[in-house]
Scaffold this active site. Structure first.
Site, PDB file in Angstrom:
ATOM      1  N   MET A  92     -64.805 -38.325 -17.589  1.00 32.84           N
ATOM      2  CA  MET A  92     -64.754 -36.890 -17.258  1.00 32.84           C
ATOM      3  C   MET A  92     -65.730 -36.456 -16.169  1.00 32.84           C
ATOM      4  SD  MET A  92     -62.246 -35.969 -19.020  1.00 32.84           S
ATOM      5  CE  MET A  92     -62.287 -34.183 -18.914  1.00 32.84           C
ATOM      6  N   ILE A  94     -66.387 -36.248 -11.939  1.00 33.33           N
ATOM      7  CA  ILE A  94     -65.800 -36.414 -10.604  1.00 33.33           C
ATOM      8  C   ILE A  94     -66.631 -37.447  -9.858  1.00 33.33           C
ATOM      9  CG2 ILE A  94     -65.433 -35.260  -8.381  1.00 33.33           C
ATOM     10  CD1 ILE A  94     -64.676 -32.762  -9.964  1.00 33.33           C
ATOM     11  N   LEU A  95     -65.968 -38.417  -9.249  1.00 29.61           N
ATOM     12  CA  LEU A  95     -66.676 -39.501  -8.556  1.00 29.61           C
ATOM     13  C   LEU A  95     -66.901 -39.132  -7.095  1.00 29.61           C
ATOM     14  CD1 LEU A  95     -64.550 -42.293 -10.201  1.00 29.61           C
ATOM     15  CD2 LEU A  95     -67.010 -42.006 -10.531  1.00 29.61           C
ATOM     16  N   HIS A 111     -53.713 -39.898 -15.931  1.00 27.63           N
ATOM     17  CA  HIS A 111     -53.831 -38.440 -15.932  1.00 27.63           C
ATOM     18  C   HIS A 111     -52.723 -37.849 -16.803  1.00 27.63           C
ATOM     19  CE1 HIS A 111     -54.928 -34.482 -14.423  1.00 27.63           C
ATOM     20  NE2 HIS A 111     -53.641 -34.233 -14.319  1.00 27.63           N
TER      21      HIS A 111
HETATM   22  C1  GRF Z   1     -56.296 -39.212 -21.988  1.00 29.25           C
HETATM   23  O1  GRF Z   1     -55.421 -38.333 -22.615  1.00 29.25           O
HETATM   24  C2  GRF Z   1     -56.101 -39.237 -20.512  1.00 29.25           C
HETATM   25  O2  GRF Z   1     -54.884 -38.758 -20.106  1.00 29.25           O
HETATM   26  C3  GRF Z   1     -57.182 -38.356 -19.983  1.00 29.25           C
HETATM   27  O3  GRF Z   1     -58.226 -38.433 -20.899  1.00 29.25           O
HETATM   28  C4  GRF Z   1     -57.731 -38.790 -22.181  1.00 29.25           C
HETATM   29  C5  GRF Z   1     -58.589 -39.880 -22.710  1.00 29.25           C
HETATM   30  O4  GRF Z   1     -58.292 -40.171 -24.034  1.00 29.25           O
HETATM   31  N1  GRF Z   1     -57.537 -38.772 -18.643  1.00 29.25           N
HETATM   32  P1  GRF Z   1     -58.947 -41.432 -24.720  1.00 29.25           P
HETATM   33  O5  GRF Z   1     -60.456 -41.294 -24.593  1.00 29.25           O
HETATM   34  O6  GRF Z   1     -58.440 -42.657 -24.033  1.00 29.25           O
HETATM   35  O7  GRF Z   1     -58.515 -41.366 -26.143  1.00 29.25           O
END
Ligand code: GRF
Length: 219
Positions: A92, A94-95, A111
């Site tokens: 979570m 931004i790179l 995504h």
């Molecule tokens: C996923 O739903 C993905 O689409 C989003 O972040 C969520 C990560 O879920 N980028 P998890 O940590 O893999 O359970």
């Protein structure tokens, strides 16, 4: 053939990490996870990696002065671990452009929307509010422009009348979990390339019945 060494970056529960761990544990899978990095010490995914005996580094972005310094620390850990390819799995942060360029065509993200619709956050709530009939997920190469890299594969699910963001997210996650290990396999086998900003599947890809509905091969 040597296995592709993966680095998986997480911030949360790590269910996508888990399906990659499980895939890597199956006979003949052409990739292995060399390192998991979490920017949060509380991420549930850390225990998943530890249970599988995979090295984990917790690198908190809060310990660094700026995005690039944080990314440099991750880059160092990844290269030390021999990582060749990065899977973002619910990471979570931004790179920085510099980090993204260093891993050009060697970093993918899952995504939870059908890109290019619903880039950014809160994709499920926005899709429900708009009344769209279909939602889904997209696996794509990472580019400096957020959620805008070459699309590798997508999966579609219906949006049902009484969906909440949580029920829709759960339906989409089933597809995320199907897509991620299947596509990492193809990448590790050298069957996925980027040409003129679009993903091309190499000749000889046997998509199989369970993949024909989630990929759009141009061969
Ligand atoms: C996923 O739903 C993905 O689409 C989003 O972040 C969520 C990560 O879920 N980028 P998890 O940590 O893999 O359970």
């Amino acid at each position: 053939m040597a296995k592709l060494k993966l680095g998986v970056l997480i911030s949360g529960s790590g269910t996508n990490l888990q399906v990659l761990i499980d895939a890597c544990a199956t006979a003949g899978y052409p990739a292995e996870i060399a390192l998991v990095i979490s920017n949060k010490a509380t991420a549930g995914g850390i225990a998943r990696a530890e249970a599988a005996g995979i090295p984990v580094a917790v690198i908190s972005h809060k310990d660094f002065d700026g995005r690039e310094a944080f990314d440099d620390a991750m880059h160092e850990k990844l290269t030390e671990a021999g990582v060749e390819f990065i899977c973002l799995a619910g990471f979570m942060r931004i790179l920085s452009d510099r980090f993204i360029e260093r891993w050009h065509d060697r970093m993918i993200n899952i995504h939870p929307s059908l890109l290019p619709a619903y880039r950014g956050l809160d994709t499920h709530a926005r899709a429900i509010a708009d009344g769209v009939r279909f939602a889904g997920c997209t696996l794509h190469y990472v580019r400096p422009d957020l959620d805008n890299g070459p699309i590798i594969a997508q999966a579609v699910v219906p949006v049902l009348p009484d969906d909440t963001p949580d029920t829709l997210a759960a339906r989409i996650q089933v597809q995320e979990h199907r897509l991620y290990p299947a596509i990492v396999r193809l990448i590790a086998e050298g069957k996925v390339t980027v040409e003129d900003g679009r993903v091309v599947y190499g000749g000889g890809v046997d998509l199989g019945e369970n993949l024909t509905d989630i990929t759009s091969p141009r061969t």
